[in-house]
Design a protein around this motif. Structure first.
Motif, PDB file in Angstrom:
ATOM      1  N   UNK A 163     -56.084  -0.387  44.502  1.00 56.71           N
ATOM      2  CA  UNK A 163     -56.068  -0.012  43.081  1.00 56.71           C
ATOM      3  C   UNK A 163     -55.750   1.465  42.912  1.00 56.71           C
ATOM      4  N   UNK A 164     -54.846   1.735  41.974  1.00 49.83           N
ATOM      5  CA  UNK A 164     -54.456   3.104  41.711  1.00 49.83           C
ATOM      6  C   UNK A 164     -53.381   3.629  42.633  1.00 49.83           C
ATOM      7  N   UNK A 165     -53.037   2.863  43.683  1.00 50.32           N
ATOM      8  CA  UNK A 165     -51.987   3.290  44.619  1.00 50.32           C
ATOM      9  C   UNK A 165     -50.813   2.311  44.637  1.00 50.32           C
ATOM     10  N   UNK A 166     -51.094   1.027  44.437  1.00 52.13           N
ATOM     11  CA  UNK A 166     -50.060  -0.008  44.461  1.00 52.13           C
ATOM     12  C   UNK A 166     -49.879  -0.546  43.047  1.00 52.13           C
ATOM     13  N   UNK A 167     -48.623  -0.900  42.725  1.00 54.78           N
ATOM     14  CA  UNK A 167     -48.319  -1.389  41.392  1.00 54.78           C
ATOM     15  C   UNK A 167     -47.332  -2.542  41.502  1.00 54.78           C
ATOM     16  N   UNK A 168     -47.692  -3.683  40.930  1.00 55.85           N
ATOM     17  CA  UNK A 168     -46.834  -4.864  40.962  1.00 55.85           C
ATOM     18  C   UNK A 168     -46.119  -4.970  39.624  1.00 55.85           C
ATOM     19  N   UNK A 197     -46.706 -14.589  40.615  1.00 53.05           N
ATOM     20  CA  UNK A 197     -46.265 -14.061  41.906  1.00 53.05           C
ATOM     21  C   UNK A 197     -47.295 -13.086  42.457  1.00 53.05           C
ATOM     22  N   UNK A 198     -47.429 -13.092  43.765  1.00 51.59           N
ATOM     23  CA  UNK A 198     -48.420 -12.231  44.402  1.00 51.59           C
ATOM     24  C   UNK A 198     -47.876 -11.656  45.704  1.00 51.59           C
ATOM     25  N   UNK A 199     -48.537 -10.613  46.140  1.00 47.10           N
ATOM     26  CA  UNK A 199     -48.312 -10.038  47.466  1.00 47.10           C
ATOM     27  C   UNK A 199     -49.601 -10.171  48.261  1.00 47.10           C
ATOM     28  N   UNK A 200     -49.459 -10.613  49.484  1.00 51.13           N
ATOM     29  CA  UNK A 200     -50.548 -10.644  50.445  1.00 51.13           C
ATOM     30  C   UNK A 200     -50.106  -9.852  51.667  1.00 51.13           C
ATOM     31  N   UNK A 243     -36.256  -6.418  35.929  1.00 50.66           N
ATOM     32  CA  UNK A 243     -35.369  -6.818  34.833  1.00 50.66           C
ATOM     33  C   UNK A 243     -34.548  -8.041  35.217  1.00 50.66           C
ATOM     34  N   UNK A 244     -34.200  -8.111  36.491  1.00 48.74           N
ATOM     35  CA  UNK A 244     -33.590  -9.342  36.996  1.00 48.74           C
ATOM     36  C   UNK A 244     -34.676 -10.400  37.039  1.00 48.74           C
ATOM     37  N   UNK A 245     -34.430 -11.526  36.468  1.00 47.18           N
ATOM     38  CA  UNK A 245     -35.468 -12.537  36.266  1.00 47.18           C
ATOM     39  C   UNK A 245     -36.041 -13.088  37.566  1.00 47.18           C
ATOM     40  N   UNK A 246     -35.338 -12.894  38.677  1.00 44.99           N
ATOM     41  CA  UNK A 246     -35.799 -13.518  39.911  1.00 44.99           C
ATOM     42  C   UNK A 246     -36.378 -12.523  40.909  1.00 44.99           C
ATOM     43  N   UNK A 247     -36.891 -11.382  40.423  1.00 40.25           N
ATOM     44  CA  UNK A 247     -37.369 -10.344  41.329  1.00 40.25           C
ATOM     45  C   UNK A 247     -38.744  -9.839  40.912  1.00 40.25           C
ATOM     46  N   UNK A 248     -39.584  -9.599  41.899  1.00 39.47           N
ATOM     47  CA  UNK A 248     -40.880  -8.950  41.700  1.00 39.47           C
ATOM     48  C   UNK A 248     -40.976  -7.809  42.704  1.00 39.47           C
ATOM     49  N   UNK A 249     -41.548  -6.698  42.277  1.00 41.45           N
ATOM     50  CA  UNK A 249     -41.661  -5.522  43.120  1.00 41.45           C
ATOM     51  C   UNK A 249     -43.124  -5.186  43.414  1.00 41.45           C
ATOM     52  N   UNK A 250     -43.330  -4.499  44.518  1.00 40.97           N
ATOM     53  CA  UNK A 250     -44.617  -3.887  44.821  1.00 40.97           C
ATOM     54  C   UNK A 250     -44.349  -2.431  45.171  1.00 40.97           C
ATOM     55  N   UNK A 251     -44.704  -1.554  44.242  1.00 38.45           N
ATOM     56  CA  UNK A 251     -44.568  -0.109  44.460  1.00 38.45           C
ATOM     57  C   UNK A 251     -45.828   0.357  45.167  1.00 38.45           C
ATOM     58  N   UNK A 252     -45.657   0.990  46.335  1.00 39.16           N
ATOM     59  CA  UNK A 252     -46.802   1.431  47.136  1.00 39.16           C
ATOM     60  C   UNK A 252     -46.737   2.938  47.287  1.00 39.16           C
TER      61      UNK A 252
END
Length: 126
Positions: A64-69, A33-36, A73-82
Motif C-alpha cells: 500500500x502506498x507503493x504499488x498502484x493498479x 483483474x489482479x496481480x499476485x 486506455x486500451x481495453x485489454x490491458x491492466x498495469x501495476x505501477x511499482x
C-alpha cells in the motif's frame, strides 16, 4: 483467454517498474483483474486487484502506498505501477482475471480467478 505479463526486470532498491498484463479477449474490460506474486521459496500471495468497473482497488498491506493498479486506455490491458521497490518485493509476478465478477468486486483470493498469465520476474537488489 490468454494473459501476457511483462515489464519485470532487475532494479535497485528504491527504484520503479511498471508491469503490464495484456489479454487476448476484447471483453477484458469486463473482467476483474489482479496481480499476485510468488517470492523465492514461498507461497503465492496477493498483491493488488481492480474491479472491472475500476471503482474498487484492493492492495496487500505490504505494498500500500507503493504499488498502484490501473486499467489502461486500451481495453485489454491492466498495469501495476511499482515504486520504492524493496528487496522483499523480489518475486515472480502473475496477473489473473475473473470474467464472472460483479462490477465492484476486486477479490484478494487466488481461487477467485479463472485465467492466469505466465509470470514475469522482478528482482530488487539491495
Amino acid at each position: 483467454v490468454q494473459l501476457q505479463a511483462s515489464g519485470g526486470g532487475l532494479v535497485q532498491a528504491g527504484g520503479s517498474l511498471r508491469l503490464s498484463c495484456v489479454a487476448s479477449t476484447r471483453t477484458f474490460s469486463k473482467y476483474a483483474t489482479a496481480w499476485f506474486r510468488q517470492p523465492p521459496g514461498k507461497e503465492r500471495e496477493f498483491v493488488a486487484a481492480v474491479s472491472w468497473s475500476g471503482g474498487t482497488k484492493n492492495y496487500a498491506d505490504s505494498v500500500k502506498g507503493r504499488f498502484f493498479i490501473s486499467r489502461g486506455n486500451a481495453k485489454n490491458t491492466v498495469y501495476l505501477e511499482m515504486r520504492d521497490l524493496k528487496p522483499e518485493d523480489t518475486a515472480v509476478y502473475y496477473c489473473a482475471a475473473d470474467p464472472g465478477a460483479q462490477p465492484v468486486v476486486a477479490d484478494e483470493e487466488s481461487a477467485g480467478y479463472e485465467y492466469w498469465g505466465q509470470g514475469t520476474q522482478v528482482t530488487v537488489s539491495s
